[in-house]
Design a protein around this motif. Structure first.
Motif, PDB file in Angstrom:
ATOM      1  N   ALA A 137       0.830  -1.206   0.000  1.00 58.41           N
ATOM      2  CA  ALA A 137       0.000   0.000   0.000  1.00 58.41           C
ATOM      3  C   ALA A 137       0.862   1.253   0.000  1.00 58.41           C
ATOM      4  O   ALA A 137       0.523   2.253  -0.648  1.00 58.41           O
ATOM      5  N   PHE A 138       1.991   1.228   0.718  1.00 54.45           N
ATOM      6  CA  PHE A 138       2.852   2.411   0.768  1.00 54.45           C
ATOM      7  C   PHE A 138       3.419   2.744  -0.609  1.00 54.45           C
ATOM      8  O   PHE A 138       3.570   3.921  -0.956  1.00 54.45           O
ATOM      9  N   ALA A 139       3.718   1.741  -1.409  1.00 46.07           N
ATOM     10  CA  ALA A 139       4.227   1.989  -2.760  1.00 46.07           C
ATOM     11  C   ALA A 139       3.192   2.743  -3.586  1.00 46.07           C
ATOM     12  O   ALA A 139       3.525   3.693  -4.317  1.00 46.07           O
ATOM     13  N   ARG A 140       1.923   2.350  -3.461  1.00 45.14           N
ATOM     14  CA  ARG A 140       0.862   3.048  -4.199  1.00 45.14           C
ATOM     15  C   ARG A 140       0.619   4.439  -3.626  1.00 45.14           C
ATOM     16  O   ARG A 140       0.341   5.391  -4.368  1.00 45.14           O
ATOM     17  N   LEU A 141       0.726   4.561  -2.305  1.00 46.53           N
ATOM     18  CA  LEU A 141       0.572   5.868  -1.666  1.00 46.53           C
ATOM     19  C   LEU A 141       1.647   6.838  -2.146  1.00 46.53           C
ATOM     20  O   LEU A 141       1.361   8.001  -2.472  1.00 46.53           O
ATOM     21  N   SER A 142       2.879   6.382  -2.191  1.00 43.04           N
ATOM     22  CA  SER A 142       3.992   7.228  -2.646  1.00 43.04           C
ATOM     23  C   SER A 142       3.763   7.703  -4.070  1.00 43.04           C
ATOM     24  O   SER A 142       4.028   8.868  -4.400  1.00 43.04           O
ATOM     25  N   LYS A 143       3.273   6.806  -4.913  1.00 44.20           N
ATOM     26  CA  LYS A 143       2.984   7.156  -6.304  1.00 44.20           C
ATOM     27  C   LYS A 143       1.911   8.230  -6.380  1.00 44.20           C
ATOM     28  O   LYS A 143       1.999   9.180  -7.167  1.00 44.20           O
ATOM     29  N   ALA A 144       0.878   8.082  -5.545  1.00 44.83           N
ATOM     30  CA  ALA A 144      -0.231   9.037  -5.558  1.00 44.83           C
ATOM     31  C   ALA A 144       0.203  10.427  -5.125  1.00 44.83           C
ATOM     32  O   ALA A 144      -0.317  11.434  -5.612  1.00 44.83           O
ATOM     33  N   ALA A 145       1.173  10.491  -4.207  1.00 43.09           N
ATOM     34  CA  ALA A 145       1.576  11.777  -3.621  1.00 43.09           C
ATOM     35  C   ALA A 145       2.742  12.442  -4.334  1.00 43.09           C
ATOM     36  O   ALA A 145       3.072  13.592  -4.024  1.00 43.09           O
ATOM     37  N   GLU A 146       3.368  11.775  -5.290  1.00 43.24           N
ATOM     38  CA  GLU A 146       4.638  12.259  -5.822  1.00 43.24           C
ATOM     39  C   GLU A 146       4.554  13.616  -6.521  1.00 43.24           C
ATOM     40  O   GLU A 146       5.543  14.345  -6.579  1.00 43.24           O
ATOM     41  N   ARG A 147       3.416  13.975  -7.045  1.00 38.22           N
ATOM     42  CA  ARG A 147       3.283  15.254  -7.741  1.00 38.22           C
ATOM     43  C   ARG A 147       2.608  16.325  -6.896  1.00 38.22           C
ATOM     44  O   ARG A 147       2.258  17.399  -7.405  1.00 38.22           O
ATOM     45  N   ASP A 148       2.414  16.040  -5.633  1.00 42.59           N
ATOM     46  CA  ASP A 148       1.768  16.988  -4.719  1.00 42.59           C
ATOM     47  C   ASP A 148       2.798  17.421  -3.682  1.00 42.59           C
ATOM     48  O   ASP A 148       3.066  16.697  -2.727  1.00 42.59           O
ATOM     49  N   PRO A 149       3.401  18.599  -3.830  1.00 41.36           N
ATOM     50  CA  PRO A 149       4.468  19.009  -2.920  1.00 41.36           C
ATOM     51  C   PRO A 149       4.016  19.235  -1.479  1.00 41.36           C
ATOM     52  O   PRO A 149       4.851  19.292  -0.571  1.00 41.36           O
TER      53      PRO A 149
END
Length: 309
Positions: A137-149
């Motif tokens: 789940a953390f891998a998907r979370l990181s992907k979701a947040a990567e473009r949101d500073p």
């Protein structure tokens, strides 16, 4: 006297262009295809290609809002109610953020980032700090947040102690540090098999300064969705719970996990910390009986509300 805009609309059909007047100053212009236009309230219209297919609009009391329903949308009353509750809960939470000046959300039990995404869609632009302990789940979370500073993510869980623990995984959004109860196993087939993963757990008061770093006059909000473990997260805040202006917790009427607190115990603990209920929204409900299994409970510290003139 007709306006130039209106004259142009009347001329366009002569050139093979279909014009559907939607509202003052608004029109649908198309060269082909049939459209049905249905009123959806004052100065609001639904535009549907082809036949309307049983679409209706329902006024939501005297709020000025209207609910648009297709012929299949009311067939599953439970599904419709759950979807409406999720929307209304997030709408209420973001309204409370504006009222209380919330500028940092601690998203505990973030899973894939669903909660943070809903906040963004509802207009919240402040800082989000998400915590998710499981690797997948953390891998998907990181992907979701990567473009949101303004969205930070941390690969850990929160609890009463700084420690490590085994979490049950493979239960999709219902991974838990607690084993499934008899009721939970009867309700969900996913609980019949499990594997565990070792995770890191930190106390909330140990991560709070880092989460709030750089925010002038922080006004944090605590969201917890940890599958029966919310009171352990809350306990890990210690005296720093007084820093929070509000919280959201998933509270259980029918317990899915062994050792999880009943709703009455959880709400009493939050009330003892100075929080008061502003909203209660069903998360899951039994299809066979209609009983609510869990609620999202939204609570705010009323003394933290800004003074009104």
């Amino acid at each position: 006297m007709q306006t130039l805009y209106r004259r142009l609309l009347q001329l366009m059909p002569r050139f093979g262009v279909r014009v559907t007047d939607l509202a003052p100053g608004t029109a649908l212009v198309s060269r082909r295809g049939r459209y049905t236009v249905k009123p959806a309230g004052k100065d609001a219209w639904m535009v549907l290609r082809g036949a309307p297919g049983g679409w209706t609009t329902v006024p939501l009391g005297e709020s000025g809002a209207r609910l648009v329903l297709g012929e299949k949308s009311a067939a599953d009353e439970r599904k419709l109610q759950m979807a409406a509750a999720e929307y209304l809960c997030t709408q209420h939470v973001t309204a409370m953020f504006e009222l209380y000046g919330v500028n940092c959300v601690l998203d505990v039990g973030a899973n894939n980032g669903q909660y943070a995404k809903r906040l963004r869609k509802h207009g919240y632009r402040g800082r989000i700090v998400s915590f998710e302990p499981t690797a997948e789940a953390f891998a998907r979370l990181s992907k979701a947040a990567e473009r949101d500073p303004n969205w930070q993510v941390h690969h850990c869980g929160l609890g009463r102690e700084n420690t490590t623990a085994e979490i049950h995984v493979g239960w999709n959004t219902m991974n838990s540090l607690l084993p499934a109860s008899d009721y939970g196993r009867d309700r969900y087939k996913r609980f019949h098999t499990t594997r565990t993963e070792e995770i890191r757990i930190r106390r909330l008061d140990a991560v709070l300064d880092e989460a709030l770093d750089g925010i002038d006059e922080p006004r944090p909000f605590l969201k917890m969705d940890t599958q029966g473990y919310d009171l352990e997260v809350y306990a890990g805040a210690g005296e720093r719970i007084g820093d929070f202006v509000g919280l959201q917790s998933e509270v259980a009427m029918l317990r899915l996990y062994e050792g999880s607190p009943p709703m009455s115990e959880a709400v009493a603990a939050y009330e003892a910390g100075g929080f008061e209920t502003t909203g209660m929204y069903p998360v899951t409900r039994e299809a066979a009986t209609g009983r609510v299994v869990e609620f999202d409970c939204v609570m705010m510290r009323a003394k933290a509300a800004p003074e009104t003139a």
